[in-house]
Structures are given as C-alpha cells and as structure tokens.
Design an enzyme around this catalytic site. Structure first.
Site, short mmCIF file in Angstrom:
data_model
loop_
_atom_site.label_atom_id
_atom_site.label_comp_id
_atom_site.label_asym_id
_atom_site.label_seq_id
_atom_site.Cartn_x
_atom_site.Cartn_y
_atom_site.Cartn_z
N THR A 1 -2.90 8.29 33.62
CA THR A 1 -3.94 9.27 33.32
C THR A 1 -3.54 10.13 32.12
O THR A 1 -4.09 11.21 31.93
CB THR A 1 -4.21 10.18 34.54
OG1 THR A 1 -2.98 10.81 34.94
CG2 THR A 1 -4.79 9.40 35.71
N ARG B 1 -2.41 9.08 28.18
CA ARG B 1 -3.12 8.55 27.03
C ARG B 1 -2.88 7.05 26.99
O ARG B 1 -1.80 6.57 27.33
CB ARG B 1 -2.65 9.20 25.72
CG ARG B 1 -3.15 10.61 25.49
CD ARG B 1 -4.65 10.65 25.27
NE ARG B 1 -5.14 11.98 24.90
CZ ARG B 1 -5.56 12.90 25.75
NH1 ARG B 1 -5.49 12.64 27.06
NH2 ARG B 1 -6.01 14.07 25.33
N GLU C 1 -11.27 3.85 22.92
CA GLU C 1 -12.27 4.53 23.76
C GLU C 1 -13.51 4.84 22.93
O GLU C 1 -13.39 5.32 21.80
CB GLU C 1 -11.68 5.83 24.33
CG GLU C 1 -10.53 5.59 25.30
CD GLU C 1 -10.00 6.88 25.94
OE1 GLU C 1 -10.51 7.97 25.59
OE2 GLU C 1 -9.09 6.81 26.77
N HIS D 1 -11.82 7.75 31.33
CA HIS D 1 -11.20 8.99 30.83
C HIS D 1 -11.92 10.21 31.41
O HIS D 1 -12.39 11.09 30.70
CB HIS D 1 -11.22 9.03 29.30
CG HIS D 1 -10.17 9.94 28.73
ND1 HIS D 1 -9.66 9.79 27.46
CD2 HIS D 1 -9.54 11.04 29.26
CE1 HIS D 1 -8.78 10.75 27.21
NE2 HIS D 1 -8.69 11.51 28.30
#
Length: 323
Positions: free
Chosen positions: A240, A242, A271, A290
């Site tokens: 969680t 990067r 992303e 994310h």
C-alpha cells in the site's frame, strides 16, 4: 506572506477521481483568494502548465499529476505546493528546493485508515477471497488451501506511522510481528515492542511482507527479483506504499511460478492501471485502485490538512514542510 496587488490564485490542477471538488474546506480558501479547481486531469503537459499559470499555491490532489523540474521552472509565480496525502514523489523536490518553492504534505493523520486497508488486503489474500469469488462465478465449487494467519509472522518494511499501526493490527489478530527500517535502534525496537531485522532476514523469515515505505531514490525497486526470491515459498506480499517500490515483473513472475502464494496490491507502477497490465492476469491477487485512504473519513482528514497547509503558508507560518 505579504498580500499581492492581485488576488491570490490557488489552483487544483486535476481532481480526478474526485477528492477536493465537493469539500466544504474550499470555502475557507475562497476567503483568501481565487480558487480554481479542475475536475479532470490535464490531457498533456501544455494543458497542465496552462492551468497552473499564475498560481501562487497548487494543491496536488492526485499523484497522477506530475511536477517534474522542467514544469516547475515554467511556473515563476508558484510559491507553495501541497499534496493531499503523505507522498511527494510526483514532485521534483530538488528543483522545488532550488526555486524556493515550499512543498508540504499531510503526514501520519490517515495512518490507521491506510493500515486497516492493508489488513483487509492481507486477510483477503490469505483467504483467497477474490480467487474463490471468480471461481464461483464460473460455476466452480472447490476449496483451495487458505492461509490461517494467527501464529504466522508478519514482516513490515518501513515502520513509520502506517507501518507501526499495521504492526498493532497484526498483533491484534495473533501474528508475530517484525520490521525493517532504514534507521534501526534498540530504543526504537523497544518503543514499538517488536524486533527490527535486516531486510534479507525479514524477507526470509516472514509469512507475510507488508510494504510501508515512501518512494525515494533509495526505495525505488527496493523489493526486486532477488528480494522476492528470498521470501518463503507461499508467502504473501502486501503493498500500500507506492507501486515502484516493488518490481512488477519480478512480482508477476513469482506469482505465476507459484513461489509467492498471493499479493494484495493497492498501488501500481502505472496508474490508472491499464487493462493489459500483467497483474490483472494473475489468479492469486487482490487489487484495489490506490484507495487505501479514500473513504469519507480519510478524504475529510486529507482535505482539511491540505487546506490548512495553504492557509498556514498564506499566514507566513508554513507547516508540514518537506522542503
């Protein structure tokens, strides 16, 4: 800060998915200047620079809007930039420092929220929740092995506020917890109540590895092919932090080969994640977009913190400075 002759321009250059656009905290900013919020991401660098032109302050609500050095150099009015979270990896910190641009973040406040999401990913991965759901949708009724976590070892990579909270949650469900950090000390280990190990030893001896470091030059690719090969056969990886902290190709290979038992991932090297991303083809994964701190409570905390950062800067007392 001395008041300029023209209204202070405060820009949110790309608020997609929505973060600040419905926040009542923006009204506090509107008493101090002109607030301009864009509800979609800029299509290209030219549009991004056009949106930010003349801004004294920028609020970067999404890390997908990048501020490399060449872009910052084209914003002569910019004096302050704040993110709506902890990570500042979307900003060229060295150039910001050179140009005298103050960069702020919102540290630590959402640590319990992010850690809870990491715990959810860990539990869902251990119990093969997504895999079994997909099998049931295909009409397949079977009982694959699930991992019982009580008594297992949780290894935490990075023991800042989120990592420390994750340690507490791991202990709460009966796991033995250990951690790695760049700055170990007996005092810190005693305060946390867990042993601090070298990274290789932690990887070799943990049943679950949960990653909680910020993205820097030191941590980019920190968990690569060699590090993953050190992990126990069947171990789980949770990220969680990067996406770039973990080598995606190495992770995919370890999942497809069966060396790793599964992965819970909230962050990706690209992303939004493209539809042909290799992780989407892996069976034993739990993936979220994310969103570890993206719930009403978390967004309220982050929005308030980012607005507070801007107001503190305008009052001449910057807070939460990264540079």
């Amino acid at each position: 800060m001395n008041q300029p002759s023209e209204p202070i321009r405060i820009v949110i250059p790309g608020d997609e998915p929505p973060q600040l656009q419905c926040s009542p905290h923006l009204d506090r900013l509107r008493t101090r200047g002109e607030v301009i919020l864009y509800t979609n991401r800029p299509a290209d660098d030219a549009e991004k620079l056009r949106r930010a032109g003349g801004a004294i302050c920028l609020i970067n609500s999404r890390g997908a809007v990048k501020w490399p050095g060449h872009a910052l150099r084209q914003l002569p009015s910019l004096r302050m930039l704040t993110v709506c979270g902890i990570g500042t990896d979307a900003i060229d910190i060295d150039v910001a420092r050179e140009l005298g641009i103050i960069v702020c973040n919102v540290p630590g406040l959402t640590a319990p929220i992010v850690a809870e999401h990491a715990l959810a990913l860990m539990l869902a991965t251990a119990r093969r929740v997504c895999f079994q759901t997909s099998q049931l949708r295909k009409g397949v009724w079977r009982t694959p092995d699930n991992l019982y976590l009580r008594g297992r070892t949780l290894g935490i990579v990075g023991i800042g506020p989120i990592g420390a909270e994750m340690a507490r949650l791991g202990q709460a469900i009966g796991m033995s917890v250990q951690a790695w950090t760049f700055n170990p000390s007996p005092e810190r280990a005693q305060k946390l109540g867990i042993p601090l190990l070298g990274l290789d030893d932690l990887l070799r001896t943990s049943d679950v590895v949960s990653v909680h470091v910020k993205l820097t030059d030191q941590t980019r690719g920190l968990i690569g092919a060699r590090e993953i090969s050190l992990m126990k056969p069947g171990a789980l990886l949770v990220n969680t932090a990067r996406g770039a902290v973990v080598d995606t190709a190495a992770l995919v290979n370890a999942l497809n080969s069966g060396h790793l038992g599964g992965a819970g991932i909230d962050v990706f090297d690209v992303e939004p994640i493209p539809p042909d991303h290799p992780l989407l083809a892996c069976d034993q994964v739990v993936l979220t977009p994310h969103v570890a701190d993206q719930n009403p409570q978390g967004m309220e905390i982050l929005n308030r913190g980012a607005v507070d950062n801007v107001l503190a800067f305008l009052d001449g007392t910057p807070r939460n400075r990264v540079v």
